[in-house]
Design an enzyme around this catalytic site. Structure first.
Site, short mmCIF file in Angstrom:
data_model
loop_
_atom_site.label_atom_id
_atom_site.label_comp_id
_atom_site.label_asym_id
_atom_site.label_seq_id
_atom_site.Cartn_x
_atom_site.Cartn_y
_atom_site.Cartn_z
N TYR A 24 0.72 -1.27 0.03
CA TYR A 24 0.09 0.02 0.09
C TYR A 24 0.86 1.24 0.02
CZ TYR A 24 -3.82 -3.35 1.26
OH TYR A 24 -4.55 -4.26 1.10
N ASN A 75 -12.97 3.99 -1.44
CA ASN A 75 -12.30 2.65 -1.32
C ASN A 75 -13.05 1.93 -0.30
OD1 ASN A 75 -10.38 0.72 -0.83
ND2 ASN A 75 -8.67 1.81 -1.16
N HIS A 81 -15.27 -7.02 -1.64
CA HIS A 81 -15.31 -8.29 -2.17
C HIS A 81 -16.30 -9.09 -1.44
CE1 HIS A 81 -11.42 -6.70 -3.50
NE2 HIS A 81 -10.94 -6.92 -2.26
N ASP A 88 -26.12 -2.12 -2.18
CA ASP A 88 -27.39 -1.40 -2.25
C ASP A 88 -27.46 -0.08 -1.74
OD1 ASP A 88 -28.24 -3.72 -3.12
OD2 ASP A 88 -28.82 -4.47 -1.05
N HIS A 101 -9.02 1.55 -5.69
CA HIS A 101 -8.09 0.58 -4.95
C HIS A 101 -6.60 1.14 -5.11
CE1 HIS A 101 -11.56 -1.91 -4.20
NE2 HIS A 101 -11.91 -1.88 -5.50
N ILE A 102 -5.94 1.37 -3.86
CA ILE A 102 -4.55 1.54 -4.15
C ILE A 102 -3.97 0.53 -4.64
CG2 ILE A 102 -2.75 2.11 -2.46
CD1 ILE A 102 -4.69 2.96 -0.56
N ARG A 112 -9.76 -11.36 -4.39
CA ARG A 112 -9.76 -9.85 -4.48
C ARG A 112 -10.16 -9.35 -5.66
NH1 ARG A 112 -7.52 -7.66 0.26
NH2 ARG A 112 -5.88 -9.55 1.35
O1 CA2 Z 1 -5.92 -1.74 -2.75
C1 CA2 Z 1 -6.89 -1.37 -1.90
O2 CA2 Z 1 -7.21 -0.20 -1.80
C2 CA2 Z 1 -7.80 -2.33 -1.24
O3 CA2 Z 1 -9.23 -1.65 -1.29
C3 CA2 Z 1 -7.45 -2.36 0.29
C4 CA2 Z 1 -8.22 -3.24 1.10
C5 CA2 Z 1 -8.13 -4.60 0.63
O4 CA2 Z 1 -8.94 -5.60 1.24
C6 CA2 Z 1 -8.71 -4.58 -0.81
O5 CA2 Z 1 -8.56 -6.03 -1.41
C7 CA2 Z 1 -8.02 -3.72 -1.75
C8 CA2 Z 1 -7.43 -3.35 2.57
C9 CA2 Z 1 -7.09 -2.16 3.32
C10 CA2 Z 1 -6.33 -2.52 4.45
O6 CA2 Z 1 -5.42 -1.29 4.35
C11 CA2 Z 1 -4.26 -1.65 5.24
C12 CA2 Z 1 -3.10 -0.90 5.10
C13 CA2 Z 1 -2.11 -0.74 5.63
C14 CA2 Z 1 -2.01 -1.82 6.59
C15 CA2 Z 1 -2.98 -2.88 6.80
C16 CA2 Z 1 -4.20 -2.73 6.09
#
Ligand code: CA2
Length: 144
Positions: A24, A75, A81, A88, A101-102, A112
């Site tokens: 991320y 986001n 998922h 809704d 999504h980052i 995912r």
């Molecule tokens: O890529 C993305 O932005 C996601 O939406 C991030 C979600 C993940 O479940 C999606 O599949 C993709 C997770 C967010 C959690 O972010 C964290 C950041 C740092 C450390 C732990 C979790």
């Protein structure tokens, strides 16, 4: 009067910048909100930001956006998922929204790859890091 968008960050995104930098990056949630607000200002838009680890809080914020927002950048985190409820809410308020999504979810685990929002989002930005939020604002504004 300036137009406003709602920025929604879902569960665990408050942890941005503290763990998993290889997935991320190192930007924090505050950085995400700054990047989004700056891009929005250039488009003549204001931003109200919400992050929550609770689905119902996100749903309430989306419902409230009906009153004073012209669109939503979201986001949804892992709810992407799993959540028919979130889908809704977004379709229920009839505001155009951008799904962000980052990380590149298509280069990650198979679970995912599916999004409950993909076919109802006006804009999708995937795998462009935190700058993807700025792209989402610009692309969403083209739909407003
Ligand atoms: O890529 C993305 O932005 C996601 O939406 C991030 C979600 C993940 O479940 C999606 O599949 C993709 C997770 C967010 C959690 O972010 C964290 C950041 C740092 C450390 C732990 C979790």
């Amino acid at each position: 009067m300036s137009r406003r968008i709602l920025l929604v960050n879902g569960p665990n995104l408050n942890l941005l910048g503290t763990r998993e930098p290889e997935v991320y990056g190192t930007a924090t949630l505050a950085d995400v909100e700054r990047v989004t607000a700056r891009a929005a200002a250039l488009e003549g838009l204001e931003v109200r930001a919400v992050q929550s680890n609770h689905e119902g809080v996100l749903i309430d914020a989306i419902h409230a956006a009906r009153e004073d927002c012209v669109g939503i950048v979201i986001n949804p985190g892992g709810l992407t998922h799993t959540s028919v409820v979130l889908r809704d809410a977004l379709t229920g308020v009839s505001l155009p929204f951008a799904e962000v999504h980052i990380s590149d979810v298509y280069a990650r685990e198979e679970f995912r790859h599916h999004s409950y929002l993909h076919d109802v989002a006006a804009v999708r930005v995937v795998g462009r890091g935190v700058e993807g939020y700025a792209d989402a604002v610009r692309e969403l504004n083209a739909h407003l």
